[in-house]
Design a protein around this motif. Structure first.
Motif, PDB file in Angstrom:
ATOM      1  N   ASP A   1       0.836  -1.190   0.000  1.00 50.32           N
ATOM      2  CA  ASP A   1       0.000   0.000   0.000  1.00 50.32           C
ATOM      3  C   ASP A   1       0.884   1.259   0.000  1.00 50.32           C
TER       4      ASP A   1
ATOM      5  N   GLU B   1       0.181   4.258   0.402  1.00 46.10           N
ATOM      6  CA  GLU B   1      -0.160   5.202   1.473  1.00 46.10           C
ATOM      7  C   GLU B   1       0.511   4.789   2.789  1.00 46.10           C
ATOM      8  N   ARG B   2       0.566   3.482   3.050  1.00 44.66           N
ATOM      9  CA  ARG B   2       1.258   3.005   4.256  1.00 44.66           C
ATOM     10  C   ARG B   2       2.765   3.242   4.141  1.00 44.66           C
TER      11      ARG B   2
ATOM     12  N   GLU C   1       3.302   6.948   4.837  1.00 45.14           N
ATOM     13  CA  GLU C   1       3.114   7.231   6.266  1.00 45.14           C
ATOM     14  C   GLU C   1       4.323   6.735   7.062  1.00 45.14           C
TER      15      GLU C   1
ATOM     16  N   SER D   1       7.461   8.798   6.806  1.00 39.84           N
ATOM     17  CA  SER D   1       7.275  10.241   7.033  1.00 39.84           C
ATOM     18  C   SER D   1       8.309  10.835   7.981  1.00 39.84           C
TER      19      SER D   1
ATOM     20  N   LEU E   1       0.460   5.132  17.131  1.00 36.16           N
ATOM     21  CA  LEU E   1       0.928   5.132  15.741  1.00 36.16           C
ATOM     22  C   LEU E   1       0.706   6.467  15.048  1.00 36.16           C
TER      23      LEU E   1
ATOM     24  N   SER F   1       1.225  13.862   8.396  1.00 37.55           N
ATOM     25  CA  SER F   1       1.852  12.904   9.298  1.00 37.55           C
ATOM     26  C   SER F   1       3.031  13.570   9.992  1.00 37.55           C
TER      27      SER F   1
ATOM     28  N   ILE G   1      -8.639  -3.344  10.423  1.00 32.33           N
ATOM     29  CA  ILE G   1      -7.180  -3.198  10.452  1.00 32.33           C
ATOM     30  C   ILE G   1      -6.854  -1.733  10.714  1.00 32.33           C
ATOM     31  N   MET G   2      -5.673  -1.503  11.243  1.00 32.78           N
ATOM     32  CA  MET G   2      -5.249  -0.133  11.526  1.00 32.78           C
ATOM     33  C   MET G   2      -5.281   0.672  10.224  1.00 32.78           C
ATOM     34  N   PRO G   3      -5.915   1.845  10.237  1.00 33.11           N
ATOM     35  CA  PRO G   3      -5.919   2.665   9.020  1.00 33.11           C
ATOM     36  C   PRO G   3      -4.488   2.990   8.562  1.00 33.11           C
ATOM     37  N   ALA G   4      -4.336   3.159   7.252  1.00 36.32           N
ATOM     38  CA  ALA G   4      -3.010   3.504   6.713  1.00 36.32           C
ATOM     39  C   ALA G   4      -2.499   4.797   7.343  1.00 36.32           C
ATOM     40  N   LEU G   5      -3.408   5.737   7.568  1.00 35.20           N
ATOM     41  CA  LEU G   5      -3.046   6.987   8.238  1.00 35.20           C
ATOM     42  C   LEU G   5      -3.732   6.974   9.607  1.00 35.20           C
ATOM     43  N   PRO G   6      -3.070   6.426  10.639  1.00 32.87           N
ATOM     44  CA  PRO G   6      -3.734   6.306  11.944  1.00 32.87           C
ATOM     45  C   PRO G   6      -4.190   7.660  12.468  1.00 32.87           C
TER      46      PRO G   6
ATOM     47  N   THR H   1      -9.470   7.216   4.883  1.00 33.85           N
ATOM     48  CA  THR H   1     -10.613   6.848   4.045  1.00 33.85           C
ATOM     49  C   THR H   1     -11.354   5.618   4.575  1.00 33.85           C
TER      50      THR H   1
END
Lengths: 169, 352
Positions: free
Chosen positions: A128, A130-131, A134, A137, B96, B238, B333-338, B344
Motif C-alpha cells: 500500500d 499510502e502506508r 506514512e 514520514s 501510531l 503525518s 485493520i489499523m488505518p493507513a493513516l492512523p 478513508t
C-alpha cells in the motif's frame, strides 16, 4: 559506571566488533559514527530528530542516531549505509532508489535507504503506497523525490520478498 | 550540551538513589531529553541511564484481564502487539499517530509520559518561561500562541502537553506504577500531569527521583474495544504534533450508550478528560445530536489564551467527529493513516 571516568563501550558496526573509548559521555551515536569512526555515510541534517537523515539500524530497528547517546548503545549491533552493499553488489533498496530516481541532491538518501530497510524488516506496509508514505514520514526530502522514493521502497520490498520465497522453495 | 556525568545503574534501587540527587535526570531512549539538552533547555549534571534495568521491558497480562506495560517497552512494540492492539485499539492508534517510525522504535512508554511541552518559549533558553525558569514570566502570552492551551491554563503558563498516548491512557483510566525513595505507589495517569496554576514548573505529581516503572490499563477498559477511535488534527498529514486530538470510546447496547470515554489532546497542560461530556451520553441514543451536546460540554470551560480561539470550535468538531467514528466501529485493520481526519476508512465523516 561511575563519575568522571572514561567510558569504554563495545559496538558491532556493520558486522565488525569495535571497542570504543569515549572521553566524553555527550557523544551521540551519530557523532561517534561520523567524527570518531569516520563512517560519514550517515548524515547530520537537523541533529534534532526531525529530518531522518541520520537513520541507522540498531539491533535491526531503524532509529535516529542523532538522538541516541553512544554510551547507552553499549553492546548494540549497528548497521549503517556503509554496511548494506555486498562488495560491488548493491542492496536491493540501493538499486531501486537509483532505478526510480529516489533522490536528487542525495543528502537525505542514506537515511531514506536505511529507513526503507527498517520499514521492510518491520513488514507493516504491505504493498500500500499510502502506508509506505506514512511509515517513511520521518525522512524529509527537501528535493521532493517522494514519488520515486515510494516506488523504490515498493519495488525493493517485492524483490526481497521474492528472494525470500525463492530461498524457502 | 553542558557536561554531565553518566551513570548506568544495574538495579532499580541504585537508579532511584542516583536519580534522587539534585541535578539528576533519567535517560531512557533520550528522544526528548537529548533534544532538550542540545538546545540548552535542560542542563542535567547527572544522567542516569535506566535502559539496562531488568524486567521493565515486558508486556504482561494479569489474571484479571488488565495489562501491565513495563516503562521501557518501546512505543512501536506496544502499538504492534496484536493482543494489545485488539484489546485497546484507541491506544494503539494514538501511539501510531505520534512521531515517526524511527522515534516510535526508540521512545519508551515511560518516556512518552514524561515528555515535556513543545512550547517554543519553553525550548528557547533566551525566552521568559515560568515552566523552565520559575518567576521569569511567559513570553508565549504575547507571542506566537495559536497552538497553545484553551483549557486549564493560567496567566503563568499556557503550554500544552504533546502526547497522543497519554490522551488514550487517560480516557481508559490507566495507572502509572512508580518507585521512589519512599517506596512504590500508583498514580492515575489523569493525575500525573499538573495544570500550571501559579507553579507551572511543577509539571507532574512525581517526587524528585521518583521513577515510573510500569503502566496498567484496567480490564474494564476492554469493553470499549469494538468502538474506540483516536482522531488527531495536524498541520501536515503525518509526523506532527496535534493541533487538537480526541479519543472517543463507546459501549453501545441495543442502540443505547452504556459507557462513554472522551479525552482531548493539544488543548491543555495535561491530557484532558471530559467527564461531564461522557456522563451526558449515558442512556442516550448514539446520534449526531447527542455527540454535538457532548462536544459542547467538553469545551464548556474553554477560553482562548491568545490567538487560538479557533481551537475551541475545532476541538468541539474533533470530539463530535471522534464520537461518530467510534460509533462506526473500530476498523478491522489499523488505518493507513492512523488517527487522520483524511483517512478513508468507512465511517469517516469528512464534513463534520
Amino acid at each position: 559506571m561511575g563519575y568522571h571516568m572514561s567510558l569504554s563501550i563495545r559496538l558491532t558496526i556493520n558486522g565488525q566488533p569495535r571497542d570504543v573509548a569515549l572521553d566524553d559521555p555527550r557523544v551521540t551515536l551519530l557523532d561517534l559514527l561520523r567524527e570518531r569512526l569516520h563512517l560519514t555515510g550517515t548524515k547530520k541534517g537537523c541533529d534534532r530528530g526531525q529530518c531522518g537523515a541520520c537513520t541507522v539500524l540498531v539491533d535491526g530497528r531503524r532509529i535516529n542516531s542523532c538522538l541516541a547517546l553512544a554510551a547507552s548503545m553499549d553492546g548494540a549491533q549497528i548497521t549503517t549505509i556503509e554496511g548494506l552493499a555486498d562488495g560491488e553488489t548493491l542492496h536491493p533498496v540501493q538499486a531501486t532508489f537509483i532505478a526510480h530516481d529516489g533522490f536528487q541532491c542525495g543528502y537525505c538518501t542514506p537515511g531514506q535507504i536505511m529507513s526503507a530497510v527498517g520499514l521492510i524488516n518491520e513488514g507493516r506496509a504491505g504493498d500500500d503506497p499510502e502506508r509506505i508514505r506514512e511509515l517513511m514520514s520521518g525522512n524529509i526530502c527537501r528535493c521532493g523525490a517522494y514519488q520515486g522514493i515510494t516506488e523504490a521502497v515498493l519495488e525493493a520490498q517485492k524483490i526481497l520478498s521474492d528472494d525470500e520465497k525463492r530461498d524457502a522453495a | 550540551m553542558t557536561p554531565f556525568d553518566y551513570i548506568r545503574p544495574a538495579t532499580l534501587p541504585e537508579a532511584v538513589r542516583a536519580g534522587s540527587a539534585p541535578g539528576s535526570a533519567y535517560l531512557a531512549a533520550g528522544t526528548n531529553l537529548l533534544d532538550l539538552m542540545k538546545g540548552g533547555t535542560l542542563r542535567p549534571e547527572r544522567i542516569i541511564d535506566i535502559t539496562r534495568l531488568p524486567g521493565l521491558d515486558r508486556i504482561d497480562w494479569l489474571h484479571d484481564g488488565s495489562v501491565r506495560i513495563g516503562a521501557l517497552v518501546r512505543n512501536s512494540d506496544l502499538a504492534y502487539d496484536d493482543r494489545f492492539a485488539r484489546t485497546f485499539p484507541a491506544v494503539a492508534e494514538a501511539l501510531l499517530s505520534g512521531a515517526s517510525a524511527q522515534l516510535r522504535n526508540a521512545a519508551t512508554v515511560g518516556g512518552n509520559l514524561m515528555q515535556r511541552t513543545r512550547c517554543a518559549y519553553f525550548h528557547d533558553p533566551a525566552s521568559a518561561c515560568n515552566r523552565r525558569s520559575p518567576g521569569s514570566g511567559c513570553d508565549a502570552r504575547e507571542g506566537e500562541n495559536r497552538l497553545h492551551a484553551v483549557l486549564g491554563w493560567s496567566e503563568h503558563c499556557i503550554a500544552t502537553h504533546p502526547s497522543d498516548f497519554c490522551v488514550a491512557l487517560t480516557a481508559l483510566d490507566a495507572v502509572a506504577e512508580t518507585e521512589g525513595e519512599h517506596g512504590t505507589r500508583e498514580i492515575a495517569v489523569d493525575a500525573l500531569h499538573a495544570l500550571p496554576g501559579a507553579t507551572p514548573e511543577q509539571e507532574t505529581a512525581l517526587a524528585p527521583g521518583e521513577l515510573i516503572v510500569a503502566l496498567r490499563i484496567p480490564a474494564e477498559a476492554a469493553r470499549f474495544a469494538p468502538r474506540s477511535r483516536y482522531l488527531k488534527l495536524r498541520e501536515r498529514t503525518s509526523y506532527a504534533f496535534a493541533i487538537v486530538s480526541a479519543v472517543a470510546a463507546l459501549d453501545v447496547q441495543a442502540d443505547t450508550i452504556r459507557g462513554a470515554r472522551i479525552a482531548l489532546g493539544g488543548v491543555a497542560a495535561k491530557p484532558w478528560r471530559a467527564r461531564e461530556a461522557e456522563a451526558s451520553l449515558i442512556g442516550a441514543a448514539a446520534t449526531a445530536e447527542a455527540f454535538a451536546r457532548a462536544s459542547e460540554l467538553a469545551l464548556a470551560e474553554a477560553r482562548p489564551s491568545g490567538d487560538n480561539a479557533f481551537k475551541i470550535e475545532l476541538a468541539r468538531r474533533i470530539v463530535a467527529r471522534a464520537l461518530a467514528l467510534a460509533r462506526g466501529g473500530t476498523p478491522e485493520i489499523m488505518p493507513a493513516l492512523p488517527a487522520s481526519p483524511f483517512s478513508t476508512v468507512p465511517g469517516a465523516d469528512h464534513a463534520a
